[in-house]
Design an enzyme around this catalytic site. Structure first.
Site, mmCIF file in Angstrom:
data_model
loop_
_atom_site.group_PDB
_atom_site.id
_atom_site.type_symbol
_atom_site.label_atom_id
_atom_site.label_comp_id
_atom_site.label_asym_id
_atom_site.label_seq_id
_atom_site.Cartn_x
_atom_site.Cartn_y
_atom_site.Cartn_z
ATOM 1 N NE ARG A 19 -2.059 -1.334 3.610
ATOM 2 C CZ ARG A 19 -2.319 -1.063 4.617
ATOM 3 N NH1 ARG A 19 -3.472 -0.137 5.070
ATOM 4 N NH2 ARG A 19 -1.524 -1.084 5.711
ATOM 5 C CG ASN A 37 -4.157 -4.427 3.554
ATOM 6 O OD1 ASN A 37 -3.485 -4.376 2.588
ATOM 7 N ND2 ASN A 37 -3.376 -4.178 4.590
#
Length: 92
Positions: A19, A37
């Site tokens: 990320r 996520n």
């Protein structure tokens, strides 16, 4: 012209800095949106940008922006109704 896509990314994409590395790529290219996520182990990305730049971003995501990550599957969906974003954010 601005386009928006949702990317569902599968593989080794959680716990490897995926990320945050995706955010670095987005910031470098001027892409706006979010990365988060998912409970199934995937990562969901909403990306907004110019068509050419967006394709560069998608290519970087497919190749995994994290050296420890590995993308096995990417599902891309074009979006038409997206709230405008001022930056690219890591969610969660």
């Amino acid at each position: 012209m601005q386009k928006a896509v949702q990317l569902e990314v599968y593989g080794r994409v959680q716990g490897v800095g995926f990320r945050w590395m995706t955010k670095l790529v987005a910031d470098k290219l001027g892409i706006k949106g979010t990365v988060a996520n998912q409970v199934d182990g995937s990562v969901k990305i909403i990306a907004i940008g110019e068509a050419t730049t967006l394709q560069q971003f998608i290519g970087a995501v497919k190749a995994s922006p994290s050296p420890s990550g590995h993308v096995t599957k990417l599902i891309q969906t074009e979006l038409t109704d997206v709230s405008p974003c001022r930056k690219f954010s890591v969610v969660g």
